[in-house]
Write a protein that holds these residues in place. Sequence first.
Motif, PDB file in Angstrom:
ATOM      1  N   GLN A 232       0.706  -1.397  -0.247  1.00  0.00           N
ATOM      2  CA  GLN A 232      -0.149   0.017   0.055  1.00  0.00           C
ATOM      3  C   GLN A 232       1.084   1.187   0.524  1.00  0.00           C
ATOM      4  O   GLN A 232       2.060   1.210   0.388  1.00  0.00           O
ATOM      5  N   PRO A 233       0.843   2.498  -0.929  1.00  0.00           N
ATOM      6  CA  PRO A 233       1.341   3.357  -0.681  1.00  0.00           C
ATOM      7  C   PRO A 233       0.836   4.234   0.500  1.00  0.00           C
ATOM      8  O   PRO A 233       0.306   4.283   1.061  1.00  0.00           O
ATOM      9  N   ASP A 234       2.000   4.533   1.067  1.00  0.00           N
ATOM     10  CA  ASP A 234       1.794   5.228   1.855  1.00  0.00           C
ATOM     11  C   ASP A 234       1.768   7.395   1.338  1.00  0.00           C
ATOM     12  O   ASP A 234       1.408   7.979   2.096  1.00  0.00           O
ATOM     13  N   LYS A 235       1.688   7.123   0.329  1.00  0.00           N
ATOM     14  CA  LYS A 235       1.612   8.709  -0.595  1.00  0.00           C
ATOM     15  C   LYS A 235       0.998   7.975  -1.236  1.00  0.00           C
ATOM     16  O   LYS A 235       1.210   7.469  -2.109  1.00  0.00           O
ATOM     17  N   LYS A 236      -0.363   8.801  -1.935  1.00  0.00           N
ATOM     18  CA  LYS A 236      -1.168   8.666  -2.995  1.00  0.00           C
ATOM     19  C   LYS A 236      -0.637   9.863  -4.047  1.00  0.00           C
ATOM     20  O   LYS A 236      -0.511  11.010  -3.652  1.00  0.00           O
ATOM     21  N   PRO A 237      -0.580   9.947  -5.327  1.00  0.00           N
ATOM     22  CA  PRO A 237      -0.676  10.974  -6.364  1.00  0.00           C
ATOM     23  C   PRO A 237      -1.049  12.012  -6.256  1.00  0.00           C
ATOM     24  O   PRO A 237      -2.799  12.603  -5.420  1.00  0.00           O
ATOM     25  N   GLY A 238      -0.955  13.361  -6.242  1.00  0.00           N
ATOM     26  CA  GLY A 238      -1.043  14.632  -5.321  1.00  0.00           C
ATOM     27  C   GLY A 238      -0.470  15.041  -4.465  1.00  0.00           C
ATOM     28  O   GLY A 238      -0.538  16.023  -3.388  1.00  0.00           O
TER      29      GLY A 238
END
Length: 414
Positions: A232-238
């Motif tokens: 799972q990403p810790d930071k999402k796009p944007g």
Amino acid sequence: MTGADPGGRAALGPVVDDPPGRRVRAPAQDPGEETRVEDAVAGEGPRRPRRTRILLASCVAVAAVATAGAVVLAGRGGQEAPPGRGEAPATAPVTRGDLTASETLDGTLQYGDEVFLPNRLNGTVTWVAAPGTQVARGGVLYRLDEKPVVLLYGDVPAYRAFKEDMSDGGDVKELERNLAALGYSGFTVDEEFTENTAAAIKRWQKDLGLNKTGELELGRVLFAPQAVRAGQPDKKPGVEAQSGSPVLATTSAERSVTVKATMAQQQLLPQGGKVSVLLPGRDAPVPGKVTSVGTVVGGDGDGGDDDKDDGGDPKNDGDRTVTVRIALLDQKAAGALTYAPVRVRAESERRRGVLSVPVAALLALREGGHGVQVVGADGATRILPVTTGLFSGGRVEVSGAGVTEGLKVGIPAL
């Protein structure tokens, strides 16, 4: 020889059929005579008075079943055997080889531990590898400001920028090894960063869509020992990413097996030991290798306390477990499984170079113990007492006087 009872009467042996249909009582066998089983032939003349067909155990048939290293003998006691009629039994040779016993433990198939790849750049997250994606050497983990952060293989983490005036080091050799593996060569793989190394980087940067500087800023490449699996990403796009803050959680791309072994089971799983893994939906076992044996933890799963004084009470060992990790040597065999319960078969005992026969060849002797029916080249049979050892895979270890490799033993039809 006919014995005598205390009253002076001759001792009588077992009742047998005497052709055609007449029943007589055969003389008891002299204790010094060898016990034999002989096939009766219809129409044969009178039997020799000193021999008789007897049962080796008080049962019509003896079934030997090896289960968890034990043999079970079953039969109907108290009945005498009728004279033998029919063909000679099937035979099998006594063979020499290794026998092993194993123990089966519960385990869990899952992807490996987290591989920590800290972000070392600043920028806006514009793309992240989807969860479950496998990222190999040269693959893109995520993008900041539309520029890729690339995975390379190595044990030394990135800690400085790569450029021509840098000092020699193992990280340089690690970078050059990866460049060569990706097809960007023209330099000697060593610890020195040269102009040829810079030229190879420029060609690589062109293919990545980066400015051709011949240098790599800190954080443009991240090193891991092998391919990783995106979590799972810790930071999402944007979202803005800062140096030192995580962007993407990753684990090892290879699945492994975790076993919570008791202290008694730990000896079955030594570091580097070979095991077999039984996967759901697959008949054939998959080879595995023990890669790590963890520290002792409490049985309540809270991590335990190795320093806690339990007075050396061995009863507490049953409540303690160790985490054992096993590499699955054939990843394709696991198919699409990502998390599943499995069984791990570990060798518990090995007998090397022993003689063995099929378990079905064992006979129970009237006087106790076991024997086998030896079948000669001429079809003659005799009973040979044996001492049994390890049971494994439908065979049993045998030893004793007269037991030799290649000896033919009978397999009764049950």
